[in-house]
Scaffold this active site. Sequence first.
Site, mmCIF file in Angstrom:
data_model
loop_
_atom_site.group_PDB
_atom_site.id
_atom_site.type_symbol
_atom_site.label_atom_id
_atom_site.label_comp_id
_atom_site.label_asym_id
_atom_site.label_seq_id
_atom_site.Cartn_x
_atom_site.Cartn_y
_atom_site.Cartn_z
ATOM 1 N N ASP A 17 9.010 0.157 -8.516
ATOM 2 C CA ASP A 17 9.360 -0.274 -7.559
ATOM 3 C C ASP A 17 8.560 -1.276 -6.745
ATOM 4 O O ASP A 17 7.543 -1.483 -6.601
ATOM 5 C CB ASP A 17 9.083 1.202 -6.680
ATOM 6 N N TYR B 164 6.914 -7.937 -0.785
ATOM 7 C CA TYR B 164 5.679 -7.610 -1.665
ATOM 8 C C TYR B 164 5.131 -8.860 -2.391
ATOM 9 O O TYR B 164 4.090 -9.025 -2.540
ATOM 10 C CB TYR B 164 5.591 -6.750 -2.685
ATOM 11 N N LYS C 181 14.226 -4.627 -2.931
ATOM 12 C CA LYS C 181 14.557 -4.217 -1.567
ATOM 13 C C LYS C 181 14.932 -5.372 -0.533
ATOM 14 O O LYS C 181 14.305 -6.403 -0.993
ATOM 15 C CB LYS C 181 13.474 -3.359 -0.703
ATOM 16 N N HIS D 81 15.517 -2.299 3.174
ATOM 17 C CA HIS D 81 13.891 -1.998 3.274
ATOM 18 C C HIS D 81 13.769 -1.041 4.866
ATOM 19 O O HIS D 81 12.845 -0.288 4.810
ATOM 20 C CB HIS D 81 13.125 -3.045 3.469
HETATM 21 N N1 LIG Z 1 9.936 1.680 1.738
HETATM 22 C C1 LIG Z 1 8.901 1.365 2.317
HETATM 23 O O1 LIG Z 1 8.843 1.090 3.470
HETATM 24 C C2 LIG Z 1 7.590 1.715 1.633
HETATM 25 C C3 LIG Z 1 6.235 1.657 2.256
HETATM 26 C C4 LIG Z 1 5.099 1.964 1.609
HETATM 27 C C5 LIG Z 1 5.195 1.922 0.206
HETATM 28 N N2 LIG Z 1 6.376 1.947 -0.455
HETATM 29 C C6 LIG Z 1 6.404 2.227 -1.916
HETATM 30 O O2 LIG Z 1 5.850 3.254 -2.325
HETATM 31 C C7 LIG Z 1 4.589 2.903 -3.035
HETATM 32 C C8 LIG Z 1 3.245 3.839 -2.979
HETATM 33 O O3 LIG Z 1 2.855 3.811 -1.618
HETATM 34 P P1 LIG Z 1 1.356 2.921 -1.389
HETATM 35 O O4 LIG Z 1 1.243 1.880 -2.284
HETATM 36 O O5 LIG Z 1 1.627 2.680 0.250
HETATM 37 O O6 LIG Z 1 0.351 4.034 -1.537
HETATM 38 P P2 LIG Z 1 -0.015 5.394 -2.375
HETATM 39 O O7 LIG Z 1 0.600 5.348 -3.616
HETATM 40 O O8 LIG Z 1 0.056 6.738 -1.412
HETATM 41 O O9 LIG Z 1 -1.804 5.154 -2.431
HETATM 42 C C9 LIG Z 1 -1.938 4.214 -3.173
HETATM 43 C C10 LIG Z 1 -3.647 4.113 -3.208
HETATM 44 O O10 LIG Z 1 -4.146 5.478 -3.814
HETATM 45 C C11 LIG Z 1 -5.333 5.014 -4.798
HETATM 46 N N3 LIG Z 1 -4.911 5.831 -5.808
HETATM 47 C C12 LIG Z 1 -3.963 5.701 -6.504
HETATM 48 N N4 LIG Z 1 -3.911 6.778 -7.739
HETATM 49 C C13 LIG Z 1 -5.130 7.425 -7.236
HETATM 50 C C14 LIG Z 1 -5.856 8.618 -7.724
HETATM 51 N N5 LIG Z 1 -5.167 9.141 -8.855
HETATM 52 N N6 LIG Z 1 -7.027 8.895 -7.469
HETATM 53 C C15 LIG Z 1 -7.558 8.352 -6.074
HETATM 54 N N7 LIG Z 1 -7.028 7.300 -5.672
HETATM 55 C C16 LIG Z 1 -5.787 7.016 -5.987
HETATM 56 C C17 LIG Z 1 -4.829 3.384 -5.096
HETATM 57 O O11 LIG Z 1 -6.203 2.840 -5.360
HETATM 58 P P3 LIG Z 1 -6.785 2.462 -6.712
HETATM 59 O O12 LIG Z 1 -5.710 1.041 -7.019
HETATM 60 O O13 LIG Z 1 -7.875 1.884 -6.474
HETATM 61 O O14 LIG Z 1 -6.285 3.523 -7.705
HETATM 62 C C18 LIG Z 1 -4.431 3.032 -3.408
HETATM 63 O O15 LIG Z 1 -5.544 2.550 -2.772
HETATM 64 C C19 LIG Z 1 4.276 1.468 -2.867
HETATM 65 O O16 LIG Z 1 3.437 1.017 -3.763
HETATM 66 C C20 LIG Z 1 5.636 0.897 -2.601
HETATM 67 O O17 LIG Z 1 6.126 0.711 -3.935
HETATM 68 C C21 LIG Z 1 7.545 1.645 0.164
#
Ligand SMILES: NC(=O)c1ccc[n+]([C@@H]2O[C@H](COP(=O)([O-])OP(=O)(O)OC[C@H]3O[C@@H](n4cnc5c(N)ncnc54)[C@H](OP(=O)(O)O)[C@@H]3O)[C@@H](O)[C@H]2O)c1
Length: 269
Positions: A44, A49, A74, A105
Amino acid sequence: MTAFELNDARRIPAVGFGTYQLRPGRITKSAVSGALAAGYRHIDTATIYGNEQDVGAAIRESGIAREDIWVTTKLWNGDHGDPLKALETSLTKLGLDHVDLWLMHWPTAQRLKSWDTMVRARDERLATSIGVSNFLVPHLTELAQHSEVTPAVDQIELSPFLLGTRADTVRYCRDRGIAIEAYSPLTQGARLRHPVLVRIADGLGVSTAQVLLRWCLQHGFITLPRSSNPDRIRANLELDGFALSPADMRELDDLDEGLTTGWDPSTAS
Ligand SMILES: NC(=O)c1ccc[n+]([C@@H]2O[C@H](COP(=O)([O-])OP(=O)(O)OC[C@H]3O[C@@H](n4cnc5c(N)ncnc54)[C@H](OP(=O)(O)O)[C@@H]3O)[C@@H](O)[C@H]2O)c1
């Protein structure tokens, strides 16, 4: 790997690798390469990004057949003036001739006109499936009145800490066959030490992150964890060896506190 069927009959891998905030260049490329090596087959990304080029390079260098990897990008808010040009730019950066899923988005003011263009892009096979992101019930209702084409997906923030607040959107999507993708499923780390999560995780011998991801799958939500750590990238995909009980699910569902970790689409008119 678990896959869910979309309303356009395509099957999407239920766990996708998130790439938000992965710095463009070596960091993104190495994380995506690690994810593909670990078994992820769904990436994704998004124009905003700034890392589509590195995602594309990692996909090419993986040697995995193109048709075996689901790629989402997106349409960014500033690109609604010419969405097709934006998609072509994304495709050039990714080095692909189509994406599997192209999402709007955010529900910008130009959303209805842009949706019509997205439908054309799908008809021209530049994006095999199309969908929206950050659309809540008012945005989805308006879109349904405007267009005969139902989005295949709505990508919204979801975790136990937001489910109650988004219950109407979840219900709306379920009733109309719109698949939900849960973004920030790990609350960007904010609630990984919540006592209820810790207790359930300890009881099952898994991590709290795995509990949050499994919670998504048991609800039928596609989930998009992001990590730049090789061990966590692998562990976040190991979700088949345990299950949350109905009581665990109920307890998690009750944790709603309206937690949004980024932007909040209820502010988008
Ligand atoms: N459409 C939208 O508006 C939108 C908005 C936000 C996100 N997204 C999508 O959703 C994806 C995920 O959301 P996100 O990036 O916001 O955050 P997330 O996946 O909820 O959290 C990522 C964080 O969690 C940590 N983490 C990951 N696995 C872990 C584990 N097993 N144990 C402990 N910590 C862990 C990571 O640190 P480390 O790297 O140190 O492991 C990072 O700091 C995005 O990357 C993006 O593709 C879309």
